[in-house]
Scaffold this motif. Structure first.
Motif, PDB file in Angstrom:
ATOM      1  N   PRO A  53       0.771  -1.234   0.004  1.00  0.00           N
ATOM      2  CA  PRO A  53      -0.033   0.035   0.108  1.00  0.00           C
ATOM      3  C   PRO A  53       0.674   1.451  -0.029  1.00  0.00           C
ATOM      4  CG  PRO A  53      -0.728  -1.462   1.508  1.00  0.00           C
ATOM      5  CD  PRO A  53       0.547  -2.025   1.149  1.00  0.00           C
ATOM      6  N   ARG A  54       0.180   2.139  -0.616  1.00  0.00           N
ATOM      7  CA  ARG A  54       0.821   3.536  -0.162  1.00  0.00           C
ATOM      8  C   ARG A  54       0.545   4.152   1.197  1.00  0.00           C
ATOM      9  NH1 ARG A  54       1.262   5.642  -5.547  1.00  0.00           N
ATOM     10  NH2 ARG A  54       2.396   3.825  -6.530  1.00  0.00           N
ATOM     11  N   PHE A  55       1.556   4.644   1.911  1.00  0.00           N
ATOM     12  CA  PHE A  55       1.149   4.994   3.332  1.00  0.00           C
ATOM     13  C   PHE A  55       1.502   6.725   3.410  1.00  0.00           C
ATOM     14  CE2 PHE A  55       2.805   0.646   3.737  1.00  0.00           C
ATOM     15  CZ  PHE A  55       1.667  -0.110   4.494  1.00  0.00           C
ATOM     16  N   LEU A  56       0.895   7.175   4.277  1.00  0.00           N
ATOM     17  CA  LEU A  56       1.032   8.727   4.722  1.00  0.00           C
ATOM     18  C   LEU A  56       0.776   8.728   6.070  1.00  0.00           C
ATOM     19  CD1 LEU A  56       1.286  11.307   3.048  1.00  0.00           C
ATOM     20  CD2 LEU A  56      -1.222  11.469   2.971  1.00  0.00           C
ATOM     21  N   THR A  57       1.964   9.467   6.716  1.00  0.00           N
ATOM     22  CA  THR A  57       1.570   9.794   8.079  1.00  0.00           C
ATOM     23  C   THR A  57       2.070  11.099   8.304  1.00  0.00           C
ATOM     24  OG1 THR A  57       2.523   7.402   8.492  1.00  0.00           O
ATOM     25  CG2 THR A  57       2.531   8.872  10.471  1.00  0.00           C
ATOM     26  N   GLY A  58       1.294  11.823   9.066  1.00  0.00           N
ATOM     27  CA  GLY A  58       1.629  13.450   9.485  1.00  0.00           C
ATOM     28  C   GLY A  58       1.680  13.537  10.871  1.00  0.00           C
ATOM     29  N   GLY A  59       2.552  14.492  11.553  1.00  0.00           N
ATOM     30  CA  GLY A  59       2.448  14.727  12.744  1.00  0.00           C
ATOM     31  C   GLY A  59       3.073  15.992  13.147  1.00  0.00           C
ATOM     32  N   ARG A  60       3.488  16.256  14.256  1.00  0.00           N
ATOM     33  CA  ARG A  60       3.907  17.551  15.043  1.00  0.00           C
ATOM     34  C   ARG A  60       4.880  17.203  15.795  1.00  0.00           C
ATOM     35  NH1 ARG A  60      -1.452  17.947  17.067  1.00  0.00           N
ATOM     36  NH2 ARG A  60      -1.231  18.015  19.608  1.00  0.00           N
ATOM     37  N   ALA A  74      -2.947   9.719   9.928  1.00  0.00           N
ATOM     38  CA  ALA A  74      -2.259   8.681   9.096  1.00  0.00           C
ATOM     39  C   ALA A  74      -3.308   8.106   8.017  1.00  0.00           C
ATOM     40  CB  ALA A  74      -1.961   7.524  10.005  1.00  0.00           C
ATOM     41  N   ALA A  75      -2.870   7.591   6.946  1.00  0.00           N
ATOM     42  CA  ALA A  75      -3.706   6.899   5.814  1.00  0.00           C
ATOM     43  C   ALA A  75      -2.823   5.975   5.039  1.00  0.00           C
ATOM     44  CB  ALA A  75      -4.123   8.263   4.994  1.00  0.00           C
ATOM     45  N   LEU A  76      -3.643   5.455   4.375  1.00  0.00           N
ATOM     46  CA  LEU A  76      -3.160   4.013   3.414  1.00  0.00           C
ATOM     47  C   LEU A  76      -4.157   3.894   2.215  1.00  0.00           C
ATOM     48  CD1 LEU A  76      -4.867   1.222   3.724  1.00  0.00           C
ATOM     49  CD2 LEU A  76      -3.762   1.160   5.824  1.00  0.00           C
ATOM     50  N   ALA A  77      -3.639   3.438   1.383  1.00  0.00           N
ATOM     51  CA  ALA A  77      -4.332   3.179   0.193  1.00  0.00           C
ATOM     52  C   ALA A  77      -3.712   1.684  -0.382  1.00  0.00           C
ATOM     53  CB  ALA A  77      -3.999   4.157  -1.177  1.00  0.00           C
ATOM     54  N   ALA A  78      -4.616   0.648  -0.308  1.00  0.00           N
ATOM     55  CA  ALA A  78      -4.229  -0.584  -0.359  1.00  0.00           C
ATOM     56  C   ALA A  78      -5.113  -1.411  -1.744  1.00  0.00           C
ATOM     57  CB  ALA A  78      -4.540  -1.541   0.888  1.00  0.00           C
ATOM     58  N   PRO A  79      -4.345  -1.518  -2.558  1.00  0.00           N
ATOM     59  CA  PRO A  79      -4.974  -2.201  -3.827  1.00  0.00           C
ATOM     60  C   PRO A  79      -5.413  -3.715  -3.505  1.00  0.00           C
ATOM     61  CG  PRO A  79      -2.709  -2.062  -4.254  1.00  0.00           C
ATOM     62  CD  PRO A  79      -2.840  -1.550  -2.941  1.00  0.00           C
ATOM     63  N   PHE A  80      -6.539  -4.032  -3.889  1.00  0.00           N
ATOM     64  CA  PHE A  80      -7.184  -5.424  -3.495  1.00  0.00           C
ATOM     65  C   PHE A  80      -7.769  -6.099  -4.638  1.00  0.00           C
ATOM     66  CE2 PHE A  80     -10.693  -2.266  -3.030  1.00  0.00           C
ATOM     67  CZ  PHE A  80     -11.580  -3.120  -3.548  1.00  0.00           C
ATOM     68  N   ALA A  81      -7.939  -7.495  -4.349  1.00  0.00           N
ATOM     69  CA  ALA A  81      -8.769  -8.260  -5.351  1.00  0.00           C
ATOM     70  C   ALA A  81      -9.554  -8.777  -3.955  1.00  0.00           C
ATOM     71  CB  ALA A  81      -8.177  -9.420  -6.128  1.00  0.00           C
ATOM     72  N   PHE A  98      -8.725   0.070  -1.605  1.00  0.00           N
ATOM     73  CA  PHE A  98      -9.414   0.560  -0.296  1.00  0.00           C
ATOM     74  C   PHE A  98      -8.624   1.514   0.367  1.00  0.00           C
ATOM     75  CE2 PHE A  98      -9.818  -0.059   4.282  1.00  0.00           C
ATOM     76  CZ  PHE A  98     -11.307   0.222   4.394  1.00  0.00           C
ATOM     77  N   SER A  99      -9.012   2.785   0.705  1.00  0.00           N
ATOM     78  CA  SER A  99      -8.368   3.733   1.197  1.00  0.00           C
ATOM     79  C   SER A  99      -8.779   4.029   2.670  1.00  0.00           C
ATOM     80  CB  SER A  99      -7.980   4.953   0.589  1.00  0.00           C
ATOM     81  OG  SER A  99      -7.449   4.894  -0.924  1.00  0.00           O
ATOM     82  N   TRP A 100      -7.983   4.554   3.648  1.00  0.00           N
ATOM     83  CA  TRP A 100      -8.357   4.614   5.013  1.00  0.00           C
ATOM     84  C   TRP A 100      -7.639   5.852   5.468  1.00  0.00           C
ATOM     85  CZ3 TRP A 100      -9.428   0.142   9.232  1.00  0.00           C
ATOM     86  CH2 TRP A 100      -9.686   0.754  10.573  1.00  0.00           C
ATOM     87  N   ALA A 101      -8.273   6.682   5.864  1.00  0.00           N
ATOM     88  CA  ALA A 101      -7.553   8.018   6.500  1.00  0.00           C
ATOM     89  C   ALA A 101      -8.158   8.207   8.028  1.00  0.00           C
ATOM     90  CB  ALA A 101      -7.532   9.220   5.625  1.00  0.00           C
ATOM     91  N   LEU A 119     -13.467   1.123  -6.752  1.00  0.00           N
ATOM     92  CA  LEU A 119     -13.253  -0.231  -7.887  1.00  0.00           C
ATOM     93  C   LEU A 119     -12.880   0.200  -9.216  1.00  0.00           C
ATOM     94  CD1 LEU A 119     -16.909  -1.533  -7.264  1.00  0.00           C
ATOM     95  CD2 LEU A 119     -14.766  -2.452  -6.239  1.00  0.00           C
ATOM     96  N   GLY A 120     -11.978  -0.473  -9.800  1.00  0.00           N
ATOM     97  CA  GLY A 120     -11.502  -0.361 -11.005  1.00  0.00           C
ATOM     98  C   GLY A 120     -10.611   0.813 -11.367  1.00  0.00           C
ATOM     99  N   VAL A 121      -9.699   1.092 -10.089  1.00  0.00           N
ATOM    100  CA  VAL A 121      -8.646   2.363 -10.174  1.00  0.00           C
ATOM    101  C   VAL A 121      -7.421   1.567  -9.821  1.00  0.00           C
ATOM    102  CG1 VAL A 121     -10.586   4.103  -9.708  1.00  0.00           C
ATOM    103  CG2 VAL A 121      -8.937   2.856  -7.681  1.00  0.00           C
ATOM    104  N   GLY A 122      -6.312   2.183 -10.142  1.00  0.00           N
ATOM    105  CA  GLY A 122      -5.067   1.727  -9.664  1.00  0.00           C
ATOM    106  C   GLY A 122      -4.521   2.255  -8.324  1.00  0.00           C
ATOM    107  N   LEU A 123      -3.357   1.924  -7.870  1.00  0.00           N
ATOM    108  CA  LEU A 123      -2.721   2.253  -6.741  1.00  0.00           C
ATOM    109  C   LEU A 123      -2.153   3.732  -6.864  1.00  0.00           C
ATOM    110  CD1 LEU A 123      -1.750   1.897  -4.047  1.00  0.00           C
ATOM    111  CD2 LEU A 123       0.277   0.662  -4.830  1.00  0.00           C
ATOM    112  N   ASP A 124      -1.652   4.021  -8.270  1.00  0.00           N
ATOM    113  CA  ASP A 124      -1.072   5.414  -8.527  1.00  0.00           C
ATOM    114  C   ASP A 124      -2.301   6.463  -8.392  1.00  0.00           C
ATOM    115  OD1 ASP A 124       1.287   4.608  -9.057  1.00  0.00           O
ATOM    116  OD2 ASP A 124       1.477   4.413 -11.050  1.00  0.00           O
ATOM    117  N   TRP A 125      -3.551   6.296  -8.869  1.00  0.00           N
ATOM    118  CA  TRP A 125      -4.702   6.858  -9.005  1.00  0.00           C
ATOM    119  C   TRP A 125      -5.134   7.201  -7.414  1.00  0.00           C
ATOM    120  CZ3 TRP A 125      -9.575   6.727  -7.028  1.00  0.00           C
ATOM    121  CH2 TRP A 125     -10.636   7.848  -7.303  1.00  0.00           C
ATOM    122  N   ALA A 126      -5.131   6.159  -6.635  1.00  0.00           N
ATOM    123  CA  ALA A 126      -5.528   6.380  -5.243  1.00  0.00           C
ATOM    124  C   ALA A 126      -4.344   7.000  -4.398  1.00  0.00           C
ATOM    125  CB  ALA A 126      -5.912   4.756  -4.753  1.00  0.00           C
ATOM    126  N   GLY A 127      -3.327   6.560  -4.716  1.00  0.00           N
ATOM    127  CA  GLY A 127      -2.246   7.222  -3.848  1.00  0.00           C
ATOM    128  C   GLY A 127      -2.043   8.664  -4.048  1.00  0.00           C
TER     129      GLY A 127
END
Length: 146
Positions: A53-60, A74-81, A98-101, A119-127
């Motif tokens: 997955p693509r991961f994103l983490t932010g903080g201070r 924090a967030a992730l975008a995970a390509p699935f079947a 599937f993305s979760w933030a 649905l029907g999208v790639g990891l680059d698009w969601a990332g």
């Protein structure tokens, strides 16, 4: 029948503490909730995370400690079947991301989570959308902080 495979989620050396003690189960439940929001009797038979997955983490910076970071979002975008079964449509194989933030991860803030089921999208698009989505959550509640 294929089994769940979340190794691409859990193998990378990335902090997933914001997902709880069992990140794979948390993500699977998020996927199931997303599907049941569309079709109430949806039963997920198996899920496979296809790529890291693509991961994103932010903080201070933690006040008083220049070295320590306080994770605030924090967030992730995970390509699935996956295979899902419904009364009306029978069994379907779905592909997507599937993305979760989650924001306000440091108390005493009130944590807010949001899922996207694309649905029907790639990891680059969601990332590419993770950055804006992680800030979208703040905007929905009228207290955007960037």
């Amino acid at each position: 029948m294929p089994q769940d495979d979340f190794s691409k989620l859990t193998d990378p050396d990335h902090w997933l503490g914001w997902l709880g003690d069992d990140p794979a189960t948390a993500v699977r439940k998020g996927i199931e909730e997303s599907l049941r929001a569309q079709v109430a009797d949806a039963v997920v038979e198996w899920v496979k995370i296809l790529e890291t997955p693509r991961f994103l983490t932010g903080g201070r910076r933690r006040s008083g400690d220049e070295q320590a970071m306080l994770v605030t979002r924090a967030a992730l975008a995970a390509p699935f079947a996956l295979s899902v079964r419904t009364t009306q449509h029978g069994r379907s194989i779905l592909l997507g991301v599937f993305s979760w933030a989650a924001v306000n991860l440091s108390p005493p803030e009130v944590r807010k989570d949001r899922h996207w089921f694309d649905l029907g999208v790639g990891l680059d698009w969601a990332g590419e959308r993770l950055q804006s989505r992680i800030y979208e959550i703040d905007g929905e509640y009228g207290n955007a902080q960037r």
